[in-house]
Write a protein that holds these residues in place. Structure first.
Motif, mmCIF file in Angstrom:
data_model
loop_
_atom_site.group_PDB
_atom_site.id
_atom_site.type_symbol
_atom_site.label_atom_id
_atom_site.label_comp_id
_atom_site.label_asym_id
_atom_site.label_seq_id
_atom_site.Cartn_x
_atom_site.Cartn_y
_atom_site.Cartn_z
ATOM 1 N N PHE A 84 11.289 12.154 2.632
ATOM 2 C CA PHE A 84 10.637 10.881 2.917
ATOM 3 C C PHE A 84 10.444 10.073 1.638
ATOM 4 O O PHE A 84 10.301 10.630 0.537
ATOM 5 C CB PHE A 84 9.252 11.122 3.536
ATOM 6 N N ASP A 85 10.422 8.774 1.793
ATOM 7 C CA ASP A 85 9.958 7.881 0.726
ATOM 8 C C ASP A 85 8.435 7.853 0.846
ATOM 9 O O ASP A 85 7.886 7.374 1.847
ATOM 10 C CB ASP A 85 10.550 6.488 0.928
ATOM 11 N N VAL A 86 7.733 8.381 -0.159
ATOM 12 C CA VAL A 86 6.298 8.660 -0.048
ATOM 13 C C VAL A 86 5.506 7.884 -1.094
ATOM 14 O O VAL A 86 5.954 7.717 -2.236
ATOM 15 C CB VAL A 86 6.027 10.173 -0.217
ATOM 16 N N ARG A 87 4.313 7.427 -0.695
ATOM 17 C CA ARG A 87 3.326 6.884 -1.626
ATOM 18 C C ARG A 87 1.970 7.491 -1.270
ATOM 19 O O ARG A 87 1.614 7.590 -0.098
ATOM 20 C CB ARG A 87 3.214 5.367 -1.520
ATOM 21 N N ALA A 88 1.228 7.888 -2.299
ATOM 22 C CA ALA A 88 -0.150 8.332 -2.101
ATOM 23 C C ALA A 88 -1.075 7.346 -2.791
ATOM 24 O O ALA A 88 -0.815 6.910 -3.918
ATOM 25 C CB ALA A 88 -0.354 9.734 -2.657
ATOM 26 N N TYR A 89 -2.154 6.981 -2.099
ATOM 27 C CA TYR A 89 -3.109 6.011 -2.611
ATOM 28 C C TYR A 89 -4.475 6.680 -2.723
ATOM 29 O O TYR A 89 -5.191 6.826 -1.727
ATOM 30 C CB TYR A 89 -3.212 4.805 -1.680
ATOM 31 N N PRO A 90 -4.858 7.125 -3.923
ATOM 32 C CA PRO A 90 -6.184 7.734 -4.064
ATOM 33 C C PRO A 90 -7.281 6.666 -4.007
ATOM 34 O O PRO A 90 -7.117 5.566 -4.540
ATOM 35 C CB PRO A 90 -6.122 8.380 -5.447
#
Length: 495
Positions: A84-90
């Motif tokens: 997957f093309d992933v982004r995590a936003y803390p």
């Protein structure tokens, strides 16, 4: 929702504190590491969203500062490994992460997982957005940065998946804590939280999937359920004997129908008949009694103008449905007093509940069916108070008034003397129209007339009413009428 869609879920529901105790039991007594449970939770959520949306290839995760955020980092890492093309936003400084959540974050970063410290418009067009912001421990209204993030999640045009519970939803009550995520799918772990199923819960959770994370049943058996989900095979009418006659199935007397409200009494009566009552009579204002059964001649309609005139009908009836269209006039009060005094089982609804609120009393023979406004008057509270904790309200109604209390609304609650409310998931927004409560009154009265015990009659009646509403809504929710539900009752009661 298909009428039987909740049968895939466990019936036992728990409070957040109970589920936390289960979690501690698994870690402290069974020796399952907390990080292992976090890995299982993330894997369960990731597999659930892949089953639901198998073509998706882009995913973003909003991660909070606690263990819910840790679950989110596990999901992000698994998605990354799956291509997957992933982004995590803390949300909040990642330096404040502790324990298992910090370990899950480190695993994600060690996998070269992208991290963005700001939320771009539309989350850069991701197909799936995972809400791992706040978990079940929320004890105050969401505010400031967290409220803004929830707004951004709710503005997202794609699919939203909530981890364990939509952020901002109270796990115990189903109330919104200032602001809450509206998810398309909620994946809940270890034990089902009761707040997912009533109040604002159904509107915010979307589809609910449960995973016990391969923990043994003993951790749930060690906790007495705080409430239970009704299933489609809970309580049922037995097949009819071949030599049956109408006397076997009781006589419902509907009492109501003040001038201008005759339709309410008619709908309750017709619902009782469609549910299978052997006979149905209506006691109503004399001025419209000749007209009330023109379209349904099976109903026996009597013009009654005093409590004394009502007495012969009370003697012949086996069950009373008191309140549909009754009003609060002196006529209504006279009929109310006569009905309460006669000693018959009864279903109490609408203005009969308002009259009861003026002069409270206890009775074990009745089923009360208030909506939140009526419940508020019965308990001396506001409607907002009722919705803030529907479980507490239903239990308080039962304790104060006796019998069975049915608190209507999304996730209708049925509270009996044993103190464990049952929750119904059937029904739909199309049923938010006039007359639906009158139909439910008739359904429950019709079941009581067929010798179904009161708590079972209330549970079964709520189920049949909701299933009939769902069946009728197949043609569309807007424009759904109470009469459409009555027509669908016959199919549902014979399933």
């Amino acid at each position: 929702m298909p009428p039987d869609s909740n049968d895939s879920l466990p019936t036992a529901l728990f409070t957040a504190a109970q589920v936390r105790a289960m979690d501690r039991h698994a870690i402290d007594r069974l020796g399952i590491p907390g990080l292992e449970l976090m890995h299982r939770a993330g894997a369960a959520a990731f597999e659930a969203l892949r089953r639901r949306w198998p073509e998706a290839k882009t995913l973003s995760v909003v991660c909070g500062p606690g263990n819910n955020g840790g679950d989110g980092y596990v999901i992000a890492r698994l998605a990354l490994a799956a291509g997957f093309d992933v982004r995590a936003y803390p949300v909040g400084p990642v330096e404040r992460l502790r324990g298992d959540a910090a370990a899950a974050f480190a695993e994600y970063r060690n996998a070269d997982g992208p991290l963005l410290n700001f939320i771009p418009p539309g989350f850069e067009g991701a197909e799936i957005l995972v809400d791992a912001l706040l978990g079940t421990g929320l004890d105050r209204d969401v505010a400031d940065e967290y409220a803004a993030v929830i707004d951004a999640v709710n503005d997202f045009p794609g699919t939203v998946v909530a981890v364990d519970i939509p952020s901002g939803l109270n796990a115990d009550t189903g109330a919104v804590m200032g602001n809450a995520v509206c998810a398309d799918l909620t994946v809940s772990f270890i034990g089902l939280k009761q707040g997912l199923f009533t109040g604002a819960g159904p509107a915010h959770c979307g589809e609910i999937v449960f995973d016990d994370l391969d923990t043994p049943p003993e951790i749930r058996l060690g906790q007495a359920p705080s409430s239970r989900l009704l299933r489609s095979n809970d309580f049922a009418l037995p097949p009819r004997r071949r030599d049956a006659h109408k006397g076997h199935y009781g006589h419902v007397l509907v009492i109501g129908g003040e001038r201008g409200y005759s339709g309410a009494a008619r709908m309750a009566g017709e619902a009782a008949a469609r549910t299978g009552s052997g006979l149905v009579s209506i006691a109503t204002r004399a001025s419209h009694s000749p007209l009330l059964n023109l379209g349904r001649p099976e109903l026996m309609v009597h013009g009654i103008e005093s409590g004394r005139e009502l007495e012969p009908l009370l003697q012949r009836a086996s069950v009373l449905a008191l309140g549909p269209g009754l009003g609060q006039s002196e006529w209504a009060k006279a009929l109310f007093d006569a009905a309460i005094a006669c000693g018959k089982p009864l279903v109490v609804d609408a203005d009969a509940l308002n009259l009861l609120a003026e002069h409270p009393l206890q009775c074990d023979r009745w089923v009360l069916t208030p909506h939140p406004g009526e419940a508020a008057r019965l308990l001396g509270l506001s409607g907002a108070d009722i919705q803030r904790d529907r479980f507490a309200a239903a239990s308080a109604l039962q304790r104060r008034y006796g019998g069975i209390a049915v608190l209507k609304g999304a996730g209708t609650l049925i509270a009996g003397p044993d103190g464990v409310p049952h929750v119904a998931r059937w029904g739909n927004p199309g049923m938010a129209s006039g007359g639906m409560g009158d139909v439910l009154t008739g359904v429950i009265a019709g079941l009581l007339a067929q010798h179904v015990p009161p708590f079972e009659a209330a549970c079964l009646g709520v189920r049949l009413h909701g299933q009939a509403g769902d069946l009728a809504a197949a043609a569309g929710e807007r424009g759904l009428l109470a009469g459409d539900v009555i027509e669908a009752l016959r199919t549902c009661v014979n399933r």
